[in-house]
Design a protein around this motif. Structure first.
Motif, PDB file in Angstrom:
ATOM      1  N   GLY A 136       0.728  -1.240  -0.109  1.00 27.68           N
ATOM      2  CA  GLY A 136       0.053  -0.177  -0.012  1.00 27.68           C
ATOM      3  C   GLY A 136       0.933   1.144  -0.027  1.00 27.68           C
ATOM      4  O   GLY A 136       2.001   1.471   0.922  1.00 27.68           O
ATOM      5  N   CYS A 137       0.708   1.895  -0.774  1.00 26.57           N
ATOM      6  CA  CYS A 137       1.409   3.345  -1.051  1.00 26.57           C
ATOM      7  C   CYS A 137       1.593   4.312   0.248  1.00 26.57           C
ATOM      8  O   CYS A 137       2.770   4.772   0.604  1.00 26.57           O
ATOM      9  N   PHE A 138       0.543   4.171   1.053  1.00 27.33           N
ATOM     10  CA  PHE A 138       0.608   5.163   2.054  1.00 27.33           C
ATOM     11  C   PHE A 138       1.264   4.608   2.977  1.00 27.33           C
ATOM     12  O   PHE A 138       2.291   4.793   3.722  1.00 27.33           O
ATOM     13  N   ARG A 153       4.992   4.034   2.223  1.00 21.87           N
ATOM     14  CA  ARG A 153       5.645   5.083   1.667  1.00 21.87           C
ATOM     15  C   ARG A 153       6.217   5.145   0.310  1.00 21.87           C
ATOM     16  O   ARG A 153       7.576   5.052  -0.095  1.00 21.87           O
ATOM     17  N   HIS A 154       5.483   4.953  -0.731  1.00 25.28           N
ATOM     18  CA  HIS A 154       5.818   4.902  -1.950  1.00 25.28           C
ATOM     19  C   HIS A 154       6.458   6.142  -2.198  1.00 25.28           C
ATOM     20  O   HIS A 154       5.957   7.324  -2.266  1.00 25.28           O
ATOM     21  N   ALA A 155       7.586   6.152  -2.797  1.00 25.03           N
ATOM     22  CA  ALA A 155       8.575   7.048  -2.897  1.00 25.03           C
ATOM     23  C   ALA A 155       8.460   7.872  -4.360  1.00 25.03           C
ATOM     24  O   ALA A 155       9.047   8.871  -4.564  1.00 25.03           O
ATOM     25  N   SER A 214       5.434  10.505  -8.981  1.00 21.19           N
ATOM     26  CA  SER A 214       4.174  10.606  -9.739  1.00 21.19           C
ATOM     27  C   SER A 214       3.131   9.811  -8.811  1.00 21.19           C
ATOM     28  O   SER A 214       1.867   9.663  -9.186  1.00 21.19           O
ATOM     29  N   CYS A 215       3.278   9.299  -7.635  1.00 15.32           N
ATOM     30  CA  CYS A 215       2.416   8.503  -6.650  1.00 15.32           C
ATOM     31  C   CYS A 215       1.695   9.562  -5.758  1.00 15.32           C
ATOM     32  O   CYS A 215       2.480  10.416  -4.990  1.00 15.32           O
ATOM     33  N   GLY A 216       0.462   9.873  -5.781  1.00 10.28           N
ATOM     34  CA  GLY A 216      -0.032  10.746  -4.859  1.00 10.28           C
ATOM     35  C   GLY A 216      -0.654  10.038  -3.717  1.00 10.28           C
ATOM     36  O   GLY A 216      -1.302  10.918  -2.797  1.00 10.28           O
ATOM     37  N   ASN A 217      -0.367   8.947  -3.313  1.00 12.62           N
ATOM     38  CA  ASN A 217      -1.063   8.236  -2.218  1.00 12.62           C
ATOM     39  C   ASN A 217      -0.278   8.176  -0.998  1.00 12.62           C
ATOM     40  O   ASN A 217      -0.608   7.734  -0.061  1.00 12.62           O
ATOM     41  N   ALA A 218       0.984   8.615  -1.002  1.00 18.27           N
ATOM     42  CA  ALA A 218       1.866   8.590   0.137  1.00 18.27           C
ATOM     43  C   ALA A 218       2.181   9.786   0.880  1.00 18.27           C
ATOM     44  O   ALA A 218       3.407  10.203   1.414  1.00 18.27           O
ATOM     45  N   ILE A 230       5.266  -4.664  -5.857  1.00 23.93           N
ATOM     46  CA  ILE A 230       4.102  -4.144  -6.680  1.00 23.93           C
ATOM     47  C   ILE A 230       3.623  -2.999  -5.729  1.00 23.93           C
ATOM     48  O   ILE A 230       2.900  -3.478  -4.585  1.00 23.93           O
ATOM     49  N   TRP A 231       3.445  -2.012  -6.243  1.00 28.04           N
ATOM     50  CA  TRP A 231       2.675  -0.702  -5.253  1.00 28.04           C
ATOM     51  C   TRP A 231       1.271  -0.567  -5.865  1.00 28.04           C
ATOM     52  O   TRP A 231       0.859  -0.902  -7.097  1.00 28.04           O
ATOM     53  N   GLU A 232       0.365  -0.329  -4.816  1.00 25.70           N
ATOM     54  CA  GLU A 232      -1.092  -0.429  -4.994  1.00 25.70           C
ATOM     55  C   GLU A 232      -1.337   0.508  -6.200  1.00 25.70           C
ATOM     56  O   GLU A 232      -2.114   0.309  -6.959  1.00 25.70           O
ATOM     57  N   CYS A 233      -0.427   1.832  -6.367  1.00 21.68           N
ATOM     58  CA  CYS A 233      -0.778   2.817  -7.481  1.00 21.68           C
ATOM     59  C   CYS A 233      -0.397   1.807  -8.923  1.00 21.68           C
ATOM     60  O   CYS A 233      -0.800   2.475  -9.864  1.00 21.68           O
ATOM     61  N   GLU A 234       0.238   0.948  -9.080  1.00 22.28           N
ATOM     62  CA  GLU A 234       0.780   0.228 -10.329  1.00 22.28           C
ATOM     63  C   GLU A 234      -0.481  -0.649 -10.732  1.00 22.28           C
ATOM     64  O   GLU A 234      -0.192  -1.176 -11.585  1.00 22.28           O
TER      65      GLU A 234
HETATM   66 ZN   LIG Z   1       2.034   4.438  -5.155  1.00 22.07          ZN
END
Ligand SMILES: [Zn+2]
Length: 144
Positions: free
Chosen positions: A64-66, A69-71, A74-78, A116-120
């Motif tokens: 999960g990106c939150f 901490r998806h770095a 382009s990821c807006g979830n973190a 694999i990130w949630e936003c992917e």
């Molecule tokens: Zn993400």
């Protein structure tokens, strides 16, 4: 404008942290449709990896990106919550450190690790390619 109380929002975010979160289900279905067999959340491996492919010595972690901490910019979830930012920063930093340690430990045990990130999850074609890369070429039904 924002009617959700901080307590409620924390509760919502805590609930996201359960085992069968949607991104993980998407990945499971995809991997299954590609013909791979896996085991879930093996407790004897560092961090109880989400999907384990023992014969291929590979694991897939669905993050999960939150919480992780998806770095990627382009990821807006973190984003760090505005209420109690120091608390969240410290807590989430610990998560990141734990993740890094788990990946290191898994690699020491000889596993290849795919995160694999949630936003992917939106880009299934890209996911299929990356999963194929780490698990090896799919030989169709001979492999099942
Ligand atoms: Zn993400």
């Amino acid at each position: 404008m924002d009617k959700i109380s901080p307590e409620r929002r924390s509760a919502n975010m805590a609930r996201i942290r359960n085992k069968d979160t949607k991104p993980e289900m998407v990945v499971r279905r995809l991997v299954h449709s590609m013909g791979y067999r896996y085991r879930l959340h093996r407790k004897d491996l560092p961090g109880k990896p989400d999907l384990v492919f023992e014969s291929r010595k590979a694991v897939i972690l669905v993050h999960g990106c939150f919480w992780h901490r998806h770095a990627d910019p382009s990821c807006g979830n973190a984003v760090i919550p505005k209420t109690r930012p120091d608390f969240w920063q410290a807590k989430l930093n610990r998560n990141v450190e734990r993740d890094l340690r788990n990946v290191e430990d898994l690699e020491k045990l000889g596993y290849r690790v795919l995160i694999i990130w949630e936003c992917e999850i939106r880009d299934i074609a890209m996911l299929r390619e990356r999963i194929g890369d780490i698990l090896g070429v799919w030989h169709g039904y001979l492999d099942c």
